[in-house]
Design a protein around this motif. Structure first.
Motif, mmCIF file in Angstrom:
data_model
loop_
_atom_site.group_PDB
_atom_site.id
_atom_site.type_symbol
_atom_site.label_atom_id
_atom_site.label_comp_id
_atom_site.label_asym_id
_atom_site.label_seq_id
_atom_site.Cartn_x
_atom_site.Cartn_y
_atom_site.Cartn_z
ATOM 1 N N ALA A 160 10.859 -12.738 34.386
ATOM 2 C CA ALA A 160 11.853 -11.790 32.884
ATOM 3 C C ALA A 160 12.322 -10.339 32.932
ATOM 4 O O ALA A 160 12.712 -9.979 33.940
ATOM 5 C CB ALA A 160 10.038 -11.023 31.705
ATOM 6 N N ILE A 161 13.707 -10.364 31.857
ATOM 7 C CA ILE A 161 14.025 -9.530 31.853
ATOM 8 C C ILE A 161 14.342 -8.467 30.426
ATOM 9 O O ILE A 161 14.259 -10.004 29.979
ATOM 10 C CB ILE A 161 15.739 -10.310 32.370
ATOM 11 N N VAL A 162 14.811 -8.116 30.488
ATOM 12 C CA VAL A 162 15.348 -6.932 29.505
ATOM 13 C C VAL A 162 16.948 -7.514 29.729
ATOM 14 O O VAL A 162 17.524 -6.794 30.258
ATOM 15 C CB VAL A 162 14.420 -5.799 29.537
ATOM 16 N N MET A 163 16.804 -7.336 28.191
ATOM 17 C CA MET A 163 18.982 -7.834 27.908
ATOM 18 C C MET A 163 18.831 -6.919 27.393
ATOM 19 O O MET A 163 18.234 -6.086 26.556
ATOM 20 C CB MET A 163 18.682 -8.762 26.460
ATOM 21 N N PRO A 164 20.263 -6.165 28.016
ATOM 22 C CA PRO A 164 19.975 -4.533 27.821
ATOM 23 C C PRO A 164 21.197 -4.324 26.369
ATOM 24 O O PRO A 164 21.147 -3.673 25.980
ATOM 25 C CB PRO A 164 21.597 -4.577 28.542
ATOM 26 N N GLY A 165 21.697 -6.073 25.973
ATOM 27 C CA GLY A 165 22.292 -5.680 24.431
ATOM 28 C C GLY A 165 21.156 -5.704 23.174
ATOM 29 O O GLY A 165 21.549 -6.444 22.255
ATOM 30 N N GLY A 166 19.838 -6.787 23.479
ATOM 31 C CA GLY A 166 18.579 -6.779 22.825
ATOM 32 C C GLY A 166 19.064 -8.561 22.337
ATOM 33 O O GLY A 166 19.908 -9.316 23.335
ATOM 34 N N THR A 167 18.273 -8.870 21.753
ATOM 35 C CA THR A 167 17.783 -10.171 21.427
ATOM 36 C C THR A 167 18.799 -10.431 19.827
ATOM 37 O O THR A 167 18.556 -11.226 19.711
ATOM 38 C CB THR A 167 16.923 -11.202 21.718
ATOM 39 N N GLY A 168 18.014 -9.195 19.380
ATOM 40 C CA GLY A 168 18.322 -9.922 18.129
ATOM 41 C C GLY A 168 17.326 -10.403 17.620
ATOM 42 O O GLY A 168 17.537 -10.839 15.486
ATOM 43 N N LYS A 169 16.264 -10.435 17.350
ATOM 44 C CA LYS A 169 14.758 -10.956 17.278
ATOM 45 C C LYS A 169 13.280 -10.022 16.705
ATOM 46 O O LYS A 169 13.620 -9.196 18.009
ATOM 47 C CB LYS A 169 14.912 -12.353 18.454
ATOM 48 N N GLU A 170 12.929 -9.511 16.091
ATOM 49 C CA GLU A 170 11.943 -9.255 16.048
ATOM 50 C C GLU A 170 10.693 -9.520 17.070
ATOM 51 O O GLU A 170 10.255 -10.874 15.973
ATOM 52 C CB GLU A 170 11.408 -9.009 14.734
ATOM 53 N N VAL A 171 10.271 -9.094 17.499
ATOM 54 C CA VAL A 171 9.123 -9.982 18.299
ATOM 55 C C VAL A 171 7.431 -8.469 18.226
ATOM 56 O O VAL A 171 7.770 -7.376 17.728
ATOM 57 C CB VAL A 171 9.622 -8.915 19.771
ATOM 58 N N LYS A 172 6.754 -9.748 17.500
ATOM 59 C CA LYS A 172 4.871 -9.561 17.092
ATOM 60 C C LYS A 172 4.269 -9.240 18.784
ATOM 61 O O LYS A 172 4.920 -10.329 19.013
ATOM 62 C CB LYS A 172 4.935 -10.278 16.067
ATOM 63 N N VAL A 173 4.081 -7.633 18.757
ATOM 64 C CA VAL A 173 3.643 -7.798 19.682
ATOM 65 C C VAL A 173 2.001 -7.388 19.938
ATOM 66 O O VAL A 173 1.407 -6.241 18.778
ATOM 67 C CB VAL A 173 3.907 -6.874 21.363
ATOM 68 N N VAL A 174 1.174 -7.873 20.682
ATOM 69 C CA VAL A 174 -0.705 -7.757 20.507
ATOM 70 C C VAL A 174 -1.178 -7.083 21.999
ATOM 71 O O VAL A 174 -0.314 -7.615 23.035
ATOM 72 C CB VAL A 174 -1.612 -9.155 20.300
ATOM 73 N N VAL A 175 -1.718 -5.820 21.952
ATOM 74 C CA VAL A 175 -2.120 -5.294 22.651
ATOM 75 C C VAL A 175 -2.933 -5.529 22.846
ATOM 76 O O VAL A 175 -4.190 -5.167 22.312
ATOM 77 C CB VAL A 175 -1.823 -4.158 23.141
ATOM 78 N N ILE A 176 -4.567 -6.148 24.320
ATOM 79 C CA ILE A 176 -5.226 -5.805 24.638
ATOM 80 C C ILE A 176 -5.925 -5.390 25.024
ATOM 81 O O ILE A 176 -5.240 -5.303 26.204
ATOM 82 C CB ILE A 176 -5.825 -7.869 24.566
ATOM 83 N N ASP A 220 31.264 -9.633 21.005
ATOM 84 C CA ASP A 220 31.152 -10.372 22.582
ATOM 85 C C ASP A 220 30.889 -9.791 23.867
ATOM 86 O O ASP A 220 30.215 -10.625 24.652
ATOM 87 C CB ASP A 220 32.489 -11.289 22.561
ATOM 88 N N GLU A 221 31.334 -8.477 23.581
ATOM 89 C CA GLU A 221 30.465 -7.987 24.661
ATOM 90 C C GLU A 221 29.780 -7.167 24.993
ATOM 91 O O GLU A 221 29.007 -8.039 25.942
ATOM 92 C CB GLU A 221 31.778 -6.455 24.138
ATOM 93 N N LYS A 222 28.174 -7.322 24.319
ATOM 94 C CA LYS A 222 27.472 -7.361 23.717
ATOM 95 C C LYS A 222 26.566 -8.587 24.723
ATOM 96 O O LYS A 222 25.328 -8.945 25.615
ATOM 97 C CB LYS A 222 26.703 -7.402 23.186
ATOM 98 N N LEU A 223 27.391 -9.707 24.748
ATOM 99 C CA LEU A 223 26.688 -11.465 24.820
ATOM 100 C C LEU A 223 27.191 -11.679 26.274
ATOM 101 O O LEU A 223 26.527 -12.172 26.931
ATOM 102 C CB LEU A 223 27.057 -12.257 24.066
ATOM 103 N N PHE A 224 27.894 -11.032 26.838
ATOM 104 C CA PHE A 224 28.745 -10.331 27.550
ATOM 105 C C PHE A 224 27.602 -10.194 28.452
ATOM 106 O O PHE A 224 27.798 -10.796 29.564
ATOM 107 C CB PHE A 224 29.886 -9.907 27.794
ATOM 108 N N LYS A 225 26.989 -8.858 28.227
ATOM 109 C CA LYS A 225 26.265 -8.343 29.361
ATOM 110 C C LYS A 225 25.095 -8.289 29.631
ATOM 111 O O LYS A 225 24.469 -9.007 30.297
ATOM 112 C CB LYS A 225 26.432 -6.900 28.648
ATOM 113 N N ASN A 226 24.651 -9.149 28.216
ATOM 114 C CA ASN A 226 23.618 -10.249 28.335
ATOM 115 C C ASN A 226 23.264 -11.388 29.303
ATOM 116 O O ASN A 226 22.425 -11.201 30.257
ATOM 117 C CB ASN A 226 22.918 -10.366 26.863
#
Length: 231
Positions: free
Chosen positions: A61-77, A181-187
């Motif tokens: 797993a990796i954190v994309m430096p430019g984000g993904t553009g997707k809203e992620v719903k997170v559940v914590v147990i 383009d630069e954000k995609l390049f960094k990812n």
């Protein structure tokens, strides 16, 4: 199956016999897309590994430096003071037995599940539901942890999981067509470096056999693997 006129026009923009530099490929992949929605930009790494052998399975797993553009719903147990920490970090749903019960009842309106180690015995009750959907918490992916605030923050900011499929290919999104383009390049750079570092010692021959970039509905563009290997 007949290809649409728009697809054929897009196909004409890409030289299928050529491999492009990374920045050229990103620009061309965006130009060769035609859908009306904001398409996802995906990478496909074809690796010289045999996923049938556990020591050649690429997963992480990796954190994309430019984000993904997707809203992620997170559940914590979790339990105790970690409940408040997860809520303050921005988790969409936080709880213990109540969350397990909801999932057992068919609730699956979320994208990621994070759990603290003390709750994994209870999470096991819904493993058959979460596992096939790729939602089962895993310490190797940072989703089984005592630091729930950090885990939630990473997932919300663009942490992406990846793994080889049965043919040895890793598919991973690096953002949206609307990204510059630069954000995609960094990812691109971040995931390429992660894939290279993950090369198994037991893998023989050519490791990165081919690399393609494409939008959801667009045409695949071949990328120079030598450049990707040496980022």
């Amino acid at each position: 199956m007949a290809k649409s006129k728009k697809y054929l026009e897009a196909l004409g923009k890409v030289d299928a016999s050529k491999t492009y530099s990374i920045k050229e490929a990103i620009k061309l992949a965006k130009e060769a897309s035609f859908a009306k929605f904001d398409e996802t930009v995906d990478l496909s790494f074809r690796l010289g590994v045999d996923p049938r052998h556990a020591d050649q399975m690429i997963r992480g797993a990796i954190v994309m430096p430019g984000g993904t553009g997707k809203e992620v719903k997170v559940v914590v147990i979790t339990s105790g003071e970690n409940i408040k920490k997860a809520e303050e970090a921005g988790a969409d749903e936080v709880g213990g037995d109540d969350i397990i019960t909801k999932i057992q009842g068919g609730w699956l309106d979320f994208d990621r599940v994070i759990a603290t180690p003390d709750m994994m015995g209870k999470v096991g009750k819904v493993a058959r539901v979460l596992g096939p959907r790729g939602l089962m918490p895993n310490p190797k992916l940072g989703t089984v942890t005592t630091d729930v605030a950090k885990a939630v923050s990473e997932q919300k900011s663009g942490k992406v999981e990846y793994r080889t499929d049965k043919t040895g290919i890793v598919h991973i999104p690096i953002g949206k067509k609307s990204f510059d383009d630069e954000k995609l390049f960094k990812n691109f750079q971040a995931i390429a470096q992660a894939i290279v570092r993950a090369k198994p010692a037991s893998a023989k021959g050519i490791y990165l056999k081919s690399l393609t970039i494409a939008t959801t509905m667009g045409v695949g563009v071949k990328v120079d693997t030598f450049e990707a290997l040496n980022m």
